[in-house]
Design a protein around this motif. Structure first.
Motif, PDB file in Angstrom:
ATOM      1  N   HIS A  37       0.833  -1.213   0.000  1.00 60.39           N
ATOM      2  CA  HIS A  37       0.000   0.000   0.000  1.00 60.39           C
ATOM      3  C   HIS A  37       0.864   1.258   0.000  1.00 60.39           C
ATOM      4  O   HIS A  37       0.584   2.197  -0.754  1.00 60.39           O
ATOM      5  N   ARG A  78       3.903   1.681  -1.037  1.00 62.18           N
ATOM      6  CA  ARG A  78       4.555   1.862  -2.342  1.00 62.18           C
ATOM      7  C   ARG A  78       3.569   2.441  -3.350  1.00 62.18           C
ATOM      8  O   ARG A  78       3.902   3.369  -4.103  1.00 62.18           O
ATOM      9  N   HIS A  79       2.360   1.914  -3.365  1.00 60.71           N
ATOM     10  CA  HIS A  79       1.358   2.409  -4.313  1.00 60.71           C
ATOM     11  C   HIS A  79       0.959   3.851  -3.999  1.00 60.71           C
ATOM     12  O   HIS A  79       0.774   4.663  -4.916  1.00 60.71           O
ATOM     13  N   LEU A 138      -7.412   3.815  -1.118  1.00 59.30           N
ATOM     14  CA  LEU A 138      -6.044   4.331  -1.155  1.00 59.30           C
ATOM     15  C   LEU A 138      -5.875   5.502  -0.203  1.00 59.30           C
ATOM     16  O   LEU A 138      -4.818   5.672   0.405  1.00 59.30           O
ATOM     17  N   ARG A 196      -4.722  -0.186  -2.927  1.00 57.41           N
ATOM     18  CA  ARG A 196      -3.662  -0.079  -3.933  1.00 57.41           C
ATOM     19  C   ARG A 196      -4.266   0.380  -5.256  1.00 57.41           C
ATOM     20  O   ARG A 196      -5.471   0.271  -5.478  1.00 57.41           O
ATOM     21  N   LEU A 197      -3.413   0.862  -6.109  1.00 53.80           N
ATOM     22  CA  LEU A 197      -3.849   1.177  -7.465  1.00 53.80           C
ATOM     23  C   LEU A 197      -4.122  -0.122  -8.214  1.00 53.80           C
ATOM     24  O   LEU A 197      -3.470  -1.135  -7.969  1.00 53.80           O
ATOM     25  N   ASP A 198      -5.080  -0.095  -9.124  1.00 54.58           N
ATOM     26  CA  ASP A 198      -5.359  -1.276  -9.939  1.00 54.58           C
ATOM     27  C   ASP A 198      -5.463  -0.852 -11.404  1.00 54.58           C
ATOM     28  O   ASP A 198      -5.523   0.335 -11.731  1.00 54.58           O
TER      29      ASP A 198
END
Length: 387
Positions: free
Chosen positions: A322, A324-325, A359, A365-367
């Motif tokens: 998370h 990192r994203h 987020l 997280r990004l998807d």
């Protein structure tokens, strides 16, 4: 419960510095392993803390796991969030799970009471000196712990003792918070971003007693910000809020998660704001504080001599992806057009909206779907109408 040192002072298994959400969670988690725990804070409780007072569902999940029941009792849920982008597009949808606004005067006192009920000893004390020895950590020459958790906020003394400097500009925000009359209409969280001072935003979170927690914050970029500037921006972004009528105005720093120190060394750990765990989009920090505090308390009590190693591994498993994203997303969001496109995408697609909320308020997280929709929003000719 307490072992005496040769000089007559106290020694504990775990000493927690700071009794906010991170510190209280650390104390409760350590007590659940049977550790002798001392919880220190410079203030008596209840006490005020400058904050948006928002409690997301993810924070309640952590507290439920610690056995803390109904920490938001007496406060109505906020079922929806309205987000206004710098260029004007907006989205207003139901939250995946309701949030709450509970003044920190109340919320933190409840958590401290839960820690004491779990068996932690609470003491008012201002920590000024941290000495790491081979078998213990000594605070101010007279309080010792086999491990220490620094949960003492943005100006952490424990963090300085580890040799970690404060966050630099662009990774540190300054915000001001106060209380005003709640707006009319259905209750919802409101975040209004700023086109002229991006990255910056104002917020209004209804409490349920006729008041709302209101505030404004922006990322520092090498210039000093005055109280007058922060208050003026609050009034400019929140229509219907008279800055002169806002009470209990207090400013505070927000060390953003885009620049974090080491989570600990040896027997000394950092949690919450002391570890720069503030979401770079929403300024949310209570979920991070509770989760990191719980992980730190458990690691400190189980393997004090290798607490930092175990804690770093637990943080990496639980929040690494998370964080990192969110750092990548924060880098992308330096362009206001990306934020406009993200809000436009969230207004058109409920799955994207949920991803953005997760987020910003939790551990999402990004998807691919979200990134693709943001890409569509950036395409030439796409209009971003305001709500």
């Amino acid at each position: 419960m307490v072992t005496r040192l040769a000089d007559g002072d106290d020694e504990f298994d775990v000493v927690v510095v700071g009794a906010g959400p991170a510190g209280s969670a650390a104390a409760i988690a350590a007590r659940r392993t049977g550790a002798r725990v001392l919880l220190l804070d410079r203030a008596d409780f209840p006490r005020d803390k400058a904050c948006g007072d928002g409690i997301a569902a993810h924070a309640l999940d952590v507290l439920a796991g610690l056995g803390v029941s109904d920490p938001v009792a007496g406060y109505p849920s906020l079922p929806a969030l309205r987000l206004v982008a710098p260029g004007g597009p907006a989205v207003a949808r139901a939250l995946p799970r309701p949030a709450y606004t509970v003044p920190r005067t109340v919320f933190d006192a409840r958590l401290v009471a839960a820690a004491v009920a779990a068996g932690a000893q609470l003491r008012r004390h201002v920590v000024r000196r941290v000495e790491v020895r081979a078998d213990r950590v000594v605070l101010d020459g007279r309080i010792a712990g086999r491990a220490v958790v620094g949960a003492d906020g943005a100006g952490s003394v424990v963090r300085r003792a580890l040799g970690c400097p404060p966050n630099p500009d662009r990774h540190l925000a300054l915000a001001i918070r106060g209380y005003a009359s709640a707006p009319s209409g259905p209750p919802e969280q409101l975040i209004v971003t700023s086109a002229t001072r991006w990255p910056a935003y104002a917020w209004s979170f209804p409490i349920g007693d006729g008041r709302a927690n209101v505030g404004y914050g922006e990322v520092l970029r090498g210039e000093s910000l005055t109280r007058e500037h922060l208050v003026a921006r609050l009034g400019a972004l929140l229509s219907g809020v008279d800055p002169a009528a806002v009470t209990a105005l207090r400013a505070h720093h927000l060390p953003l998660s885009t620049h974090r120190p080491v989570p600990g060394r040896g027997r000394v750990l950092l949690a919450g704001d002391a570890l720069s765990l503030i979401n770079p989009f929403t300024g949310e920090g209570i979920f991070y504080a509770l989760l990191s505090g719980a992980l730190a308390g458990a690691a400190a009590s189980r393997t004090p001599e290798q607490a930092a190693r175990g804690y770093a591994a637990a943080l990496r498993r639980r929040l690494g992806g998370h964080l990192r994203h969110s750092s990548v997303a924060a880098w992308l969001a330096r362009r206001r057009s990306v934020v406009d496109a993200a809000v436009w995408a969230a207004s058109r697609d409920d799955q994207v909206y949920r991803a953005v909320v997760e987020l910003g308020l939790g551990d999402g997280r990004l998807d691919i779907r979200t990134l693709a929709m943001i890409g569509r929003g950036l395409a030439p000719g796409v209009r971003h109408p305001e709500l």
